[in-house]
Design a protein around this motif. Structure first.
Motif, PDB file in Angstrom:
ATOM      1  N   GLU A   1       0.829  -1.206   0.000  1.00  0.00           N
ATOM      2  CA  GLU A   1       0.000   0.000   0.000  1.00  0.00           C
ATOM      3  C   GLU A   1       0.864   1.257   0.000  1.00  0.00           C
ATOM      4  O   GLU A   1       0.567   2.234  -0.699  1.00  0.00           O
ATOM      5  N   ALA A   2       1.942   1.229   0.782  1.00  0.00           N
ATOM      6  CA  ALA A   2       2.853   2.370   0.825  1.00  0.00           C
ATOM      7  C   ALA A   2       3.575   2.536  -0.512  1.00  0.00           C
ATOM      8  O   ALA A   2       3.843   3.659  -0.952  1.00  0.00           O
ATOM      9  N   CYS A   3       3.872   1.412  -1.172  1.00  0.00           N
ATOM     10  CA  CYS A   3       4.500   1.472  -2.496  1.00  0.00           C
ATOM     11  C   CYS A   3       3.585   2.169  -3.496  1.00  0.00           C
ATOM     12  O   CYS A   3       4.037   2.949  -4.335  1.00  0.00           O
ATOM     13  N   CYS A   4       2.284   1.888  -3.415  1.00  0.00           N
ATOM     14  CA  CYS A   4       1.319   2.518  -4.323  1.00  0.00           C
ATOM     15  C   CYS A   4       1.311   4.032  -4.130  1.00  0.00           C
ATOM     16  O   CYS A   4       1.303   4.795  -5.110  1.00  0.00           O
ATOM     17  N   VAL A   5       1.303   4.473  -2.875  1.00  0.00           N
ATOM     18  CA  VAL A   5       1.292   5.910  -2.598  1.00  0.00           C
ATOM     19  C   VAL A   5       2.593   6.552  -3.070  1.00  0.00           C
ATOM     20  O   VAL A   5       2.595   7.635  -3.669  1.00  0.00           O
ATOM     21  N   TYR A   6       3.710   5.885  -2.807  1.00  0.00           N
ATOM     22  CA  TYR A   6       5.011   6.400  -3.243  1.00  0.00           C
ATOM     23  C   TYR A   6       5.049   6.593  -4.757  1.00  0.00           C
ATOM     24  O   TYR A   6       5.472   7.643  -5.262  1.00  0.00           O
ATOM     25  N   LEU A   7       4.594   5.576  -5.487  1.00  0.00           N
ATOM     26  CA  LEU A   7       4.604   5.666  -6.952  1.00  0.00           C
ATOM     27  C   LEU A   7       3.613   6.709  -7.446  1.00  0.00           C
ATOM     28  O   LEU A   7       3.891   7.441  -8.404  1.00  0.00           O
ATOM     29  N   GLY A   8       2.449   6.785  -6.791  1.00  0.00           N
ATOM     30  CA  GLY A   8       1.475   7.806  -7.167  1.00  0.00           C
ATOM     31  C   GLY A   8       2.044   9.199  -7.032  1.00  0.00           C
ATOM     32  O   GLY A   8       1.859  10.054  -7.907  1.00  0.00           O
ATOM     33  N   ARG A   9       2.791   9.428  -5.960  1.00  0.00           N
ATOM     34  CA  ARG A   9       3.397  10.748  -5.756  1.00  0.00           C
ATOM     35  C   ARG A   9       4.543  10.987  -6.742  1.00  0.00           C
ATOM     36  O   ARG A   9       4.692  12.094  -7.267  1.00  0.00           O
ATOM     37  N   PHE A  10       5.335   9.951  -6.991  1.00  0.00           N
ATOM     38  CA  PHE A  10       6.438  10.095  -7.950  1.00  0.00           C
ATOM     39  C   PHE A  10       5.912  10.527  -9.314  1.00  0.00           C
ATOM     40  O   PHE A  10       6.443  11.448  -9.944  1.00  0.00           O
ATOM     41  N   ILE A  11       4.855   9.872  -9.783  1.00  0.00           N
ATOM     42  CA  ILE A  11       4.301  10.178 -11.111  1.00  0.00           C
ATOM     43  C   ILE A  11       3.665  11.562 -11.111  1.00  0.00           C
ATOM     44  O   ILE A  11       3.818  12.330 -12.075  1.00  0.00           O
ATOM     45  N   THR A  12       2.965  11.897 -10.036  1.00  0.00           N
ATOM     46  CA  THR A  12       2.346  13.228  -9.936  1.00  0.00           C
ATOM     47  C   THR A  12       3.400  14.322  -9.986  1.00  0.00           C
ATOM     48  O   THR A  12       3.246  15.333 -10.703  1.00  0.00           O
ATOM     49  N   GLN A  13       4.474  14.158  -9.242  1.00  0.00           N
ATOM     50  CA  GLN A  13       5.525  15.182  -9.214  1.00  0.00           C
ATOM     51  C   GLN A  13       6.243  15.272 -10.551  1.00  0.00           C
ATOM     52  O   GLN A  13       6.616  16.373 -10.992  1.00  0.00           O
ATOM     53  N   ALA A  14       6.427  14.132 -11.201  1.00  0.00           N
ATOM     54  CA  ALA A  14       7.054  14.144 -12.526  1.00  0.00           C
ATOM     55  C   ALA A  14       6.162  14.874 -13.523  1.00  0.00           C
ATOM     56  O   ALA A  14       6.638  15.656 -14.357  1.00  0.00           O
ATOM     57  N   LYS A  15       4.871  14.641 -13.419  1.00  0.00           N
ATOM     58  CA  LYS A  15       3.918  15.324 -14.292  1.00  0.00           C
ATOM     59  C   LYS A  15       3.911  16.824 -14.004  1.00  0.00           C
ATOM     60  O   LYS A  15       3.834  17.643 -14.919  1.00  0.00           O
ATOM     61  N   ARG A  16       3.992  17.195 -12.734  1.00  0.00           N
ATOM     62  CA  ARG A  16       4.042  18.608 -12.346  1.00  0.00           C
ATOM     63  C   ARG A  16       5.263  19.295 -12.953  1.00  0.00           C
ATOM     64  O   ARG A  16       5.202  20.474 -13.326  1.00  0.00           O
ATOM     65  N   ARG A  17       6.356  18.563 -13.083  1.00  0.00           N
ATOM     66  CA  ARG A  17       7.579  19.140 -13.664  1.00  0.00           C
ATOM     67  C   ARG A  17       7.549  19.137 -15.188  1.00  0.00           C
ATOM     68  O   ARG A  17       8.496  19.598 -15.817  1.00  0.00           O
TER      69      ARG A  17
END
Length: 277
Positions: free
Chosen positions: A216-232
């Protein structure tokens, strides 16, 4: 005096709180016998939440055939699952006012996407508690809010180092002695959330550093990684070049699946941005 996790909340003039009805929904998210209609009646009494939810439900995103005037109507047309998500998100958004040094609308847009991506990944990985993962994704950024409230100077310094490419958890630990995820988990404990949700939030910044690793923590980590990459403004190709495959594989996915699944995930929208207006 250096900020510590134990002293964090003593430094905050007004610690964020959430309405009881939202606490109930989060606590009961996986209970199939939960009387959602009774809670929906209580939502009507929380005018700020009810107005936010109804405004969003009537937006173009949902494309409903007629105007919705009550939470009861929304249950009928949206279903309890989707409405529950809107109520929880609205209640959490309402708990945080504007924070100096933070673009709060951008903060929530990123939180909504992180939650949306994390839930999708949880479902793709066959996890049974995707709703908990969604809530964890929605909450997981609140630690940065707490640090800004308690020590704006430290928070701004952390933000600058992260923008320069440093690891947020590593620099937070060096600068203030704890991570924003640990701060958020402490807030969730104050809100009396279930340990499963608290642990997912706490471990979501560095999921592979814990034993056992929580998917579950891996899912949140990846969700944030992709969101931040998209933000950049990174492209899918850019994301894949620096993708945390070790975390990805902990969900049972192969490297060969990344391109296809990432392409599908990037088409998702949270549908919640109107809540932050």
């Amino acid at each position: 005096m250096k900020l510590t996790l134990e002293k964090l909340f003593d430094q905050i003039h007004k610690v964020p709180q959430i309405p009881e009805v939202v606490r109930e929904l989060i606590a009961q998210v996986n209970n199939p016998d939960f009387d959602f209609m009774a809670v929906a009646k209580n939502v009507e009494k929380e005018q700020v939440i009810a107005l936010k939810v109804l405004r969003l439900v009537n937006s173009a995103h949902f494309g409903l055939s007629r105007k919705i005037g009550s939470i009861d109507d929304a249950v009928v047309l949206l279903g309890m699952g989707q409405l529950k998500t809107l109520i929880i998100a609205s209640g959490i958004v309402s708990s945080v006012s504007d924070i100096p040094g933070i673009n709060i609308k951008e903060f929530w847009a990123d939180s909504f996407l992180t939650a949306t991506y994390a839930k999708w990944l949880a479902e793709q990985a066959g996890l049974e508690n995707s709703e908990t993962v969604y809530t964890a994704g929605l909450l997981s950024g609140l630690g940065t809010i707490l640090i800004h409230l308690a020590d704006p100077k430290a928070a701004n310094e952390i933000d600058q180092h992260v923008k320069a490419g440093e690891s947020r958890p590593e620099f937070e630990r060096k600068r203030i002695g704890f991570t924003s995820e640990e701060a958020c988990a402490a807030l969730c404990e104050r809100w009396k959330f279930a340990s499963e949700l608290v642990d997912t939030v706490r471990q979501s910044g560095e999921p592979l550093s814990h034993d056992p690793v929580l998917p579950e923590a891996c899912c949140v980590y990846l969700g944030r990684f992709i969101t931040q990459a998209k933000r950049r403004g990174l492209t899918q190709e850019d994301m894949m070049a620096d993708f945390p495959l070790d975390v990805w594989k902990k969900l049972g996915f192969s490297e060969e699946q990344l391109n296809e699944k990432l392409a599908e995930l990037l088409t998702l929208e949270s549908g919640l941005d109107g809540l932050a207006d």
